[in-house]
Design an enzyme around this catalytic site. Structure first.
Site, PDB file in Angstrom:
ATOM      1  N   HIS A 113      11.044  34.876   3.824  1.00  0.00           N
ATOM      2  CA  HIS A 113       9.740  34.388   3.167  1.00  0.00           C
ATOM      3  C   HIS A 113      10.155  33.671   1.783  1.00  0.00           C
ATOM      4  CE1 HIS A 113       7.581  37.416   5.569  1.00  0.00           C
ATOM      5  NE2 HIS A 113       7.758  36.331   6.083  1.00  0.00           N
ATOM      6  N   CYS A 123      17.234  41.884  10.496  1.00  0.00           N
ATOM      7  CA  CYS A 123      17.975  42.712   9.425  1.00  0.00           C
ATOM      8  C   CYS A 123      18.297  44.062  10.194  1.00  0.00           C
ATOM      9  CB  CYS A 123      17.142  43.235   8.131  1.00  0.00           C
ATOM     10  SG  CYS A 123      18.151  44.304   7.348  1.00  0.00           S
ATOM     11  N   GLU A 169       6.670  41.772   9.945  1.00  0.00           N
ATOM     12  CA  GLU A 169       7.643  42.985  10.163  1.00  0.00           C
ATOM     13  C   GLU A 169       6.718  44.063  10.893  1.00  0.00           C
ATOM     14  OE1 GLU A 169      10.209  44.796   7.038  1.00  0.00           O
ATOM     15  OE2 GLU A 169      10.158  46.578   7.937  1.00  0.00           O
ATOM     16  N   THR A 180       9.869  48.121   5.520  1.00  0.00           N
ATOM     17  CA  THR A 180      11.003  48.140   4.686  1.00  0.00           C
ATOM     18  C   THR A 180      10.843  47.802   3.167  1.00  0.00           C
ATOM     19  OG1 THR A 180      11.844  46.005   5.293  1.00  0.00           O
ATOM     20  CG2 THR A 180      12.707  47.999   6.539  1.00  0.00           C
ATOM     21  N   SER A 196       5.987  36.669   0.168  1.00  0.00           N
ATOM     22  CA  SER A 196       7.405  37.542   0.296  1.00  0.00           C
ATOM     23  C   SER A 196       6.569  38.996  -0.236  1.00  0.00           C
ATOM     24  CB  SER A 196       8.516  36.941  -0.581  1.00  0.00           C
ATOM     25  OG  SER A 196       9.448  38.031  -0.957  1.00  0.00           O
ATOM     26  N   SER A 197       6.627  39.844   0.615  1.00  0.00           N
ATOM     27  CA  SER A 197       5.961  41.190   0.396  1.00  0.00           C
ATOM     28  C   SER A 197       6.897  41.864  -0.917  1.00  0.00           C
ATOM     29  CB  SER A 197       5.853  42.017   1.533  1.00  0.00           C
ATOM     30  OG  SER A 197       5.824  43.385   1.256  1.00  0.00           O
ATOM     31  N   ASN A 198       8.090  41.883  -0.866  1.00  0.00           N
ATOM     32  CA  ASN A 198       8.910  42.619  -1.666  1.00  0.00           C
ATOM     33  C   ASN A 198       8.737  42.152  -3.102  1.00  0.00           C
ATOM     34  OD1 ASN A 198      11.682  41.353  -2.287  1.00  0.00           O
ATOM     35  ND2 ASN A 198      11.384  40.573  -0.433  1.00  0.00           N
ATOM     36  N   SER A 200      14.578  37.887  -0.964  1.00  0.00           N
ATOM     37  CA  SER A 200      14.791  36.350  -0.322  1.00  0.00           C
ATOM     38  C   SER A 200      15.010  35.216  -1.286  1.00  0.00           C
ATOM     39  CB  SER A 200      13.685  36.321   0.518  1.00  0.00           C
ATOM     40  OG  SER A 200      12.260  36.455  -0.110  1.00  0.00           O
TER      41      SER A 200
HETATM   42  O1  0O3 Z   1       9.184  41.425   4.151  1.00  0.00           O
HETATM   43  P1  0O3 Z   1       9.200  40.364   2.853  1.00  0.00           P
HETATM   44  O2  0O3 Z   1       7.783  39.737   2.855  1.00  0.00           O
HETATM   45  O3  0O3 Z   1       9.453  40.991   1.515  1.00  0.00           O
HETATM   46  O4  0O3 Z   1      10.280  39.090   3.294  1.00  0.00           O
HETATM   47  P2  0O3 Z   1      11.328  38.562   2.562  1.00  0.00           P
HETATM   48  O5  0O3 Z   1      10.665  37.838   1.411  1.00  0.00           O
HETATM   49  O6  0O3 Z   1      11.704  37.309   3.386  1.00  0.00           O
HETATM   50  O7  0O3 Z   1      12.471  39.291   2.234  1.00  0.00           O
HETATM   51  C1  0O3 Z   1      13.386  39.918   3.026  1.00  0.00           C
HETATM   52  C2  0O3 Z   1      12.881  41.469   3.815  1.00  0.00           C
HETATM   53  C3  0O3 Z   1      13.028  41.275   5.436  1.00  0.00           C
HETATM   54  C4  0O3 Z   1      13.193  40.252   6.004  1.00  0.00           C
HETATM   55  C5  0O3 Z   1      12.445  42.311   5.865  1.00  0.00           C
HETATM   56  O8  0O3 Z   1      12.790  43.576   5.440  1.00  0.00           O
HETATM   57 FE1  SF4 Z   2      17.058  44.253   5.220  1.00  0.00          FE
HETATM   58 FE2  SF4 Z   2      16.874  42.759   2.925  1.00  0.00          FE
HETATM   59 FE3  SF4 Z   2      14.470  43.515   4.291  1.00  0.00          FE
HETATM   60 FE4  SF4 Z   2      16.124  45.368   3.063  1.00  0.00          FE
HETATM   61  S1  SF4 Z   2      15.020  43.902   2.246  1.00  0.00           S
HETATM   62  S2  SF4 Z   2      15.359  45.552   5.333  1.00  0.00           S
HETATM   63  S3  SF4 Z   2      18.089  44.934   3.428  1.00  0.00           S
HETATM   64  S4  SF4 Z   2      16.214  42.261   4.988  1.00  0.00           S
END
Ligand code: 0O3
Ligand code: SF4
Length: 344
Positions: free
Chosen positions: A53, A108, A138, A176, A234-236, A279
């Protein structure tokens, strides 16, 4: 403003730079997978959903010939499709098979781990309470492993709505990339309602999510402003802004690029925190640091909350084809893929 004031100002302006920040092992693997697929098979290579994301990652890969689609049936028959890092439900694999597509799964491994937990608890006939954000790719993928056993719980306030078949046989799992603290609060409320609630066998919120939040928690009390680099979806990354504000940063903003920074955010600001989501390519953080430096924030101090060294090997499908073509399957960390450095 006199020269003296400017000098004093500059002496007190500083940046706290979070570590870890940016790419996690799962994102690195997924992005390199698309790059290697383009090298191997040539453009176009289809990708179902955004590989990760991040706007910059997606537009950069598009320029190299990746075509991002929303659904599997948009991919021409017989073509290659890559599944994004966030994972897919089994039904998506079936659709791709029915269409005769060649698939490369960039999910992942830490997301796959949660899928496996879901399958196992479902086969033991548990009710699974999946904590996560409704509609996020996810959780759509994870819930798709056992739809009849899984109930989504979207945060603490959603707990009141949850019902189960047998309160003695309930387990929680999670997305996650959630806020660690908010998830613990959701679990606390769930456990009030279902005292027999079981914990997952290991943390579902991954190491990268935890470490990025930890670094922000260390810095936030000292920050007048936190700039988080990351995309809206991007959730994180969005969680990092929330964590910053909860832990004392006076302000917090999410930006895709330095150009989005509003000059007024810096009014009266002495300490700026900078971090980035899992990301986010480091080049975008450099852009923000350059911007800040040009406004007198030249003193950059790292705040290190953890060391990370995890790396995943590429998906088997692509490793096999790389090997057959006599190409390296090494990841970019070790410099073997420097020619595609525009994303880092
Ligand atoms: O899950 P999130 O919206 O945070 O996705 P991003 O920004 O692509 O970050 C990678 C996280 C992921 C692929 C799932 O854990
Ligand atoms: Fe995998 Fe990164 Fe998502 Fe953590 S944040 S689960 S390492 S893709």
């Amino acid at each position: 403003m006199g020269g003296m004031t400017a000098t004093t100002d500059q002496a007190t302006k500083r940046v706290l730079l979070a570590a870890p920040r940016g790419y996690c092992a799962g994102v690195d693997r997924a992005v390199v997978t698309v790059e290697k697929a383009l090298d191997l098979y040539g453009a176009p290579v289809y990708v179902r959903k955004e590989i990760v994301h991040n706007k910059h990652v997606v537009t950069t890969l598009e320029k190299r010939g990746a075509i991002f689609v929303e659904e599997t049936d948009e991919v021409p028959e017989g073509a290659t499709v890559i599944f994004s890092a966030h994972g897919v439900a089994p039904v998506v694999h079936e659709e791709a098979k029915a269409l005769g597509l060649k698939t490369i799964d960039a999910t992942c491994p830490l997301v796959t781990k949660v899928h496996r937990e879901a399958v196992r608890f479902a086969s033991d006939d548990y009710d699974i309470l999946l904590i996560g954000h409704e509609g996020h790719e996810e959780v759509v993928g994870t819930a798709g492993e056992a739809p009849e056993h899984i109930t989504l719980v979207d945060g603490p306030d959603d707990v009141d709505n949850v019902t189960v078949r047998d309160p003695d046989k309930v387990v929680w799992l999670s997305q996650t990339t959630l806020s660690v603290d908010e998830t613990m609060e959701t679990v606390r409320r769930l456990r009030e309602k279902f005292p027999q609630l079981q914990d997952p066998p290991s943390d579902d919120i991954c190491y990268a999510t935890q470490n990025r939040q930890l670094a922000v928690k260390h810095m936030a009390p000292d920050c007048d402003l936190m700039i988080v680099v990351g995309s809206r979806n991007s959730s994180n990354s969005v969680r990092l802004v929330e964590v910053a504000l909860e832990h004392g940063s006076k302000a917090g903003h999410l930006v895709d690029y330095a150009e989005e920074i509003d000059e007024t955010w810096l009014d009266g600001v002495r300490t700026v925190g900078v971090t980035s989501g899992a990301s986010v390519p480091e080049i975008l953080v450099r852009g923000v640091l350059d911007y800040l430096s040009s406004r007198g924030f030249e003193d950059v101090r790292p705040v290190v909350a953890a060391e990370e060294s995890l790396m995943f090997s590429l998906p088997n499908e692509i490793r096999r084809d790389l090997k057959a073509a006599g190409l390296s399957d090494k990841m970019r960390h070790d410099g073997s893929f420097a020619e595609a450095g525009s994303l880092h």
